[in-house]
Scaffold this motif. Structure first.
Motif, PDB file in Angstrom:
ATOM      1  N   LEU A 233       0.731  -1.041  -0.055  1.00 26.07           N
ATOM      2  CA  LEU A 233       0.096   0.011   0.167  1.00 26.07           C
ATOM      3  C   LEU A 233       0.851   1.088   0.003  1.00 26.07           C
ATOM      4  N   LEU A 234       2.037   1.334   0.929  1.00 26.63           N
ATOM      5  CA  LEU A 234       2.711   2.413   0.819  1.00 26.63           C
ATOM      6  C   LEU A 234       3.425   2.771  -0.440  1.00 26.63           C
ATOM      7  N   LEU A 235       4.084   1.761  -1.222  1.00 25.70           N
ATOM      8  CA  LEU A 235       4.667   1.909  -2.592  1.00 25.70           C
ATOM      9  C   LEU A 235       3.415   2.360  -3.654  1.00 25.70           C
ATOM     10  N   GLY A 236       2.374   1.318  -3.385  1.00 25.26           N
ATOM     11  CA  GLY A 236       1.317   1.780  -4.617  1.00 25.26           C
ATOM     12  C   GLY A 236       0.631   3.367  -4.366  1.00 25.26           C
ATOM     13  N   ASN A 237       0.673   3.980  -3.200  1.00 23.85           N
ATOM     14  CA  ASN A 237       0.010   5.246  -2.643  1.00 23.85           C
ATOM     15  C   ASN A 237       1.077   6.167  -3.268  1.00 23.85           C
ATOM     16  N   ILE A 238       2.448   5.901  -3.093  1.00 24.12           N
ATOM     17  CA  ILE A 238       3.251   6.918  -3.486  1.00 24.12           C
ATOM     18  C   ILE A 238       3.458   6.904  -4.974  1.00 24.12           C
ATOM     19  N   LEU A 239       3.193   5.846  -5.608  1.00 23.66           N
ATOM     20  CA  LEU A 239       3.074   5.816  -7.200  1.00 23.66           C
ATOM     21  C   LEU A 239       1.901   6.607  -7.635  1.00 23.66           C
ATOM     22  N   ALA A 240       0.690   6.491  -6.788  1.00 25.75           N
ATOM     23  CA  ALA A 240      -0.216   7.214  -7.247  1.00 25.75           C
ATOM     24  C   ALA A 240      -0.166   8.646  -7.131  1.00 25.75           C
ATOM     25  N   VAL A 241       0.469   8.920  -5.958  1.00 23.44           N
ATOM     26  CA  VAL A 241       0.819  10.459  -5.735  1.00 23.44           C
ATOM     27  C   VAL A 241       1.728  10.886  -6.991  1.00 23.44           C
ATOM     28  N   LEU A 242       2.729  10.177  -7.396  1.00 23.33           N
ATOM     29  CA  LEU A 242       3.481  10.722  -8.426  1.00 23.33           C
ATOM     30  C   LEU A 242       3.167  10.744  -9.641  1.00 23.33           C
ATOM     31  N   SER A 243       1.799   9.868  -9.946  1.00 20.69           N
ATOM     32  CA  SER A 243       1.162   9.980 -11.460  1.00 20.69           C
ATOM     33  C   SER A 243       0.530  11.288 -11.405  1.00 20.69           C
ATOM     34  N   TRP A 244      -0.367  11.539 -10.184  1.00 16.54           N
ATOM     35  CA  TRP A 244      -0.847  12.871 -10.205  1.00 16.54           C
ATOM     36  C   TRP A 244       0.160  13.952 -10.463  1.00 16.54           C
ATOM     37  N   THR A 245       1.176  14.070  -9.761  1.00 22.37           N
ATOM     38  CA  THR A 245       2.120  14.956  -9.752  1.00 22.37           C
ATOM     39  C   THR A 245       2.508  15.248 -11.271  1.00 22.37           C
ATOM     40  N   LEU A 246       3.251  14.070 -11.503  1.00 23.89           N
ATOM     41  CA  LEU A 246       4.025  14.174 -13.011  1.00 23.89           C
ATOM     42  C   LEU A 246       3.429  13.884 -14.051  1.00 23.89           C
ATOM     43  N   LEU A 247       2.081  13.169 -14.146  1.00 19.72           N
ATOM     44  CA  LEU A 247       1.478  13.379 -15.289  1.00 19.72           C
ATOM     45  C   LEU A 247       0.116  14.086 -15.553  1.00 19.72           C
ATOM     46  N   THR A 248      -0.445  14.137 -14.370  1.00 17.98           N
ATOM     47  CA  THR A 248      -1.739  14.865 -14.451  1.00 17.98           C
ATOM     48  C   THR A 248      -1.694  16.475 -14.322  1.00 17.98           C
ATOM     49  N   ALA A 249      -1.076  16.757 -13.246  1.00 21.19           N
ATOM     50  CA  ALA A 249      -0.985  18.271 -13.030  1.00 21.19           C
ATOM     51  C   ALA A 249      -0.324  19.066 -14.012  1.00 21.19           C
ATOM     52  N   PRO A 250       0.774  18.530 -14.608  1.00 23.39           N
ATOM     53  CA  PRO A 250       1.600  19.379 -15.525  1.00 23.39           C
ATOM     54  C   PRO A 250       0.798  19.750 -16.867  1.00 23.39           C
ATOM     55  N   ILE A 251       0.038  18.588 -17.336  1.00 23.19           N
ATOM     56  CA  ILE A 251      -0.831  18.936 -18.292  1.00 23.19           C
ATOM     57  C   ILE A 251      -2.098  19.982 -17.955  1.00 23.19           C
ATOM     58  N   ALA A 252      -2.655  19.693 -16.658  1.00 23.31           N
ATOM     59  CA  ALA A 252      -3.644  20.277 -16.141  1.00 23.31           C
ATOM     60  C   ALA A 252      -3.340  21.943 -15.995  1.00 23.31           C
ATOM     61  N   THR A 253      -2.028  22.323 -15.550  1.00 21.39           N
ATOM     62  CA  THR A 253      -1.507  23.711 -15.221  1.00 21.39           C
ATOM     63  C   THR A 253      -1.034  24.134 -16.426  1.00 21.39           C
ATOM     64  N   ARG A 254      -0.876  23.605 -17.581  1.00 23.49           N
ATOM     65  CA  ARG A 254      -0.511  24.149 -18.806  1.00 23.49           C
ATOM     66  C   ARG A 254      -1.710  24.497 -19.516  1.00 23.49           C
ATOM     67  N   ALA A 255      -2.474  23.529 -19.645  1.00 25.74           N
ATOM     68  CA  ALA A 255      -3.710  23.665 -20.614  1.00 25.74           C
ATOM     69  C   ALA A 255      -5.062  24.559 -19.955  1.00 25.74           C
ATOM     70  N   ARG A 256      -4.946  23.976 -18.724  1.00 25.66           N
ATOM     71  CA  ARG A 256      -6.056  24.701 -17.894  1.00 25.66           C
ATOM     72  C   ARG A 256      -7.092  24.667 -18.277  1.00 25.66           C
ATOM     73  N   MET A 257      -7.703  23.488 -18.813  1.00 24.80           N
ATOM     74  CA  MET A 257      -8.891  23.098 -19.347  1.00 24.80           C
ATOM     75  C   MET A 257      -9.448  21.830 -18.742  1.00 24.80           C
ATOM     76  N   THR A 258     -10.919  21.695 -18.666  1.00 23.74           N
ATOM     77  CA  THR A 258     -11.388  20.547 -18.206  1.00 23.74           C
ATOM     78  C   THR A 258     -11.094  19.432 -18.914  1.00 23.74           C
ATOM     79  N   LEU A 259     -11.126  18.152 -18.463  1.00 18.92           N
ATOM     80  CA  LEU A 259     -11.027  16.719 -19.193  1.00 18.92           C
ATOM     81  C   LEU A 259     -11.924  16.716 -20.487  1.00 18.92           C
ATOM     82  N   TYR A 260     -13.062  17.253 -20.362  1.00 15.78           N
ATOM     83  CA  TYR A 260     -14.175  16.940 -21.207  1.00 15.78           C
ATOM     84  C   TYR A 260     -13.878  17.895 -22.546  1.00 15.78           C
ATOM     85  N   TYR A 261     -13.587  19.203 -22.055  1.00 11.70           N
ATOM     86  CA  TYR A 261     -13.274  20.241 -23.220  1.00 11.70           C
ATOM     87  C   TYR A 261     -12.033  19.818 -23.824  1.00 11.70           C
TER      88      TYR A 261
END
Lengths: 67, 470
Positions: free
Chosen positions: B62-90
């Motif tokens: 659980l410890l490692l899996g949760n760290i990987l989940a946090v890294l996924s949000w930080t390194l994959l999702t948030a960088p696109i979100a803070t550059r494009a700044r659009m909803t997923l649907y749009y």
């Protein structure tokens, strides 16, 4: 009232933790711990809406759901 | 207050979030910590024990899996979100076209409905303690008493009506309930450990290995859980949100992309502490009566914390079922924009209640959550490749917006083929559903890239892909 409400709320949470810890160290029986948890739950839900409404917008709402 | 309005009134749904609409780190910590103390955590924790997980595999997986989940949000999702700044649907609409987004909405809405059903099931187990009706066992797929059916329908009707009528008031109640629920989850753990015979913190590891997470064979009908199962489950249980990119919608307000680290608040409160304490309660039940393998959050919580525990089960189920129903309603309403949100949400709630009567989804929640991720994840891969790679290879980014087409078949086929291939591998027993998300994401990325190359080359008169739009 509004000034002391947050204090009462947080003390009720602290009391809930304390009740379970007192049970853990055999200072109170489980039934007593359960009663304390219920009383403090009622206290939390009575007092917290008085002050938390104001800061709800700043902490973000629960607008999506977990799996 | 303005921050909350952005999210609840749907501001900036079809435009990038401007500077004045941005949020600070605290908003994200609060949001993540709150939303991951859900009713379903009370089901998931015990199901690890039903899978025969060992102490090391549970705590470190659980410890490692949760760290990987946090890294996924930080390194994959948030960088696109803070550059494009659009909803997923749009963003999806720009890439894939409106028709494909509609299909995505249907898939999302159906999965949300099943999840809401699981939350109704969880809350009904608290009613079962009060009214003493017979409740389903671990391997029951059908309801086993009329009391259960009636309890689910009453609870479901209530949830549906409230979701359709008063979403915002329940959201306010949820904000108030969350800190208390976190404390009650901690109390579950402390009381459960002492009831299992623990007298001091030094005895924890021994108790964990010998009594709580003993390892060995899973319970009848359950999949054996190893370190890798636990790790991948913790990493991918929110796959639709991080690598599936649903949280582009959330993080588009973030001032910095590293705010993705705020997801740690949710992972380590909800998907670490809450799963562990919920599984301690189930271990206590098995310790007292090894024949009682029913995973019923109501009785588990009542055993440890009495009526406060039951209230926590109802609150955890209610506060998360409500936004789930609301979002499922929105997903379906988007397909028929002129329909009434009230009636769509209410109808979705009733459908979710009907699914909740059958304990199949709830008792197989680990598989269901993995299935959800598997179905929605390929679109995250499409967004990722479109954002970072497509224009660097001289192709057209945001293809449907640029060309005016209603469907991007490269995206549609990538989605379809990935889901079909993943499902086939799982059904044929080549790979378990918990692991298929990782190769699936790479497959979807590769397919989208190759199909886009082929499609855009074909659609250009000179045979060359078009210039990117930046």
């Amino acid at each position: 009232m509004i000034r002391i409400a947050p204090l009462v709320s947080w003390l009720s949470l602290l009391g809930s933790l304390l009740a379970s810890l007192l049970f853990f160290v055999d200072q109170i029986p489980l039934d007593q711990a359960k009663s304390v948890l219920l009383i403090l739950a009622v206290l939390w839900f009575l007092v917290t809406p008085v002050w938390m409404e104001r800061s709800a917008g700043r902490t973000g709402g629960r607008e999506r759901s977990d799996s | 207050m303005a921050e909350a309005q952005h999210r609840t009134t749907g501001e900036y749904e079809r435009e990038p979030v401007p500077e004045e609409g941005r949020l600070g780190l605290k908003s994200y910590v609060g949001q993540f910590a709150g939303e991951h103390v859900a009713g379903t955590e009370l089901m998931i924790g015990p199901l690890f024990i039903a899978g025969g997980v060992s102490a090391f595999d549970m705590l470190f997986g659980l410890l490692l899996g949760n760290i990987l989940a946090v890294l996924s949000w930080t390194l994959l999702t948030a960088p696109i979100a803070t550059r494009a700044r659009m909803t997923l649907y749009y963003q999806l609409e720009k890439i894939c076209g409106r028709r494909l987004v509609t299909v995505y909405n249907v898939a999302n809405g159906v999965m949300f409905s099943f999840l809401a059903g699981a939350m109704i099931t969880v809350s009904t187990t608290a009613l079962g303690v009060w009214f003493r009706f017979r409740m389903p066992g671990l391997n029951d797929l059908l309801p086993n008493s009329w009391g259960w059916v009636l309890g689910v329908l009453v609870m479901g009707l209530l949830f549906s009506l409230i979701a359709a009528l008063g979403y915002k008031s329940v959201a306010r109640f949820a904000n108030i309930a969350v800190p208390w629920m976190v404390v009650i989850f901690i109390a579950f753990g402390i009381i459960g450990l002492h009831e299992l015979g623990m007298k001091s913190p030094g005895e924890f590891w021994n108790l964990a290995q010998e009594v709580i997470w003993k390892g060995g064979d899973p319970l009848d009908g359950q999949t054996k859980f190893t370190f890798w199962h636990t790790m991948f489950f913790a990493w991918f249980c929110n796959m639709a949100w991080h690598i599936g990119m649903a949280d582009l919608t959330l993080f588009r307000f973030a001032r910095k992309s590293w705010y993705g680290l705020a997801s740690a608040a949710g992972m380590f409160v909800g998907h670490y502490m809450a799963w562990i304490t919920a599984s301690i309660l189930f271990a206590l039940q098995l310790h007292e009566n090894p024949a009682n393998t029913a995973v019923l959050p109501g009785p588990l919580a009542f055993r440890a914390c009495g009526i406060a525990g039951l209230l926590c089960v109802i609150a955890a189920g209610w506060t998360t079922a409500n936004p789930t129903l609301y979002r499922a309603g929105l997903a379906f309403q988007a397909i028929i924009p002129r329909s009434s949100r009230f009636w769509v949400t209410f109808a979705v709630g009733l459908t979710a209640s009907l699914t909740a009567i059958f304990p199949l989804v709830t008792m197989r929640l680990l598989d269901f959550v993995a299935l959800w991720g598997m179905i929605l994840m390929p679109m995250g891969a499409v967004v990722f490749v479109d954002f970072w790679v497509v224009d660097r290879l001289g192709m057209q980014k945001y293809y449907c917006e640029a060309t005016g087409r209603s469907v991007n078949w490269a995206a549609g086929l990538s989605w379809l083929v990935t889901v079909a291939a993943s499902a086939l591998l799982v059904l044929r027993g080549n790979i378990q559903i918990y692991f298929v998300g990782l190769p699936g994401w790479f497959l979807a990325s590769l397919l989208y890239l190759l199909l886009s190359l082929a499609m855009q080359r074909k659609s250009r008169p000179g045979g060359r892909p078009s210039e990117g739009i930046g």
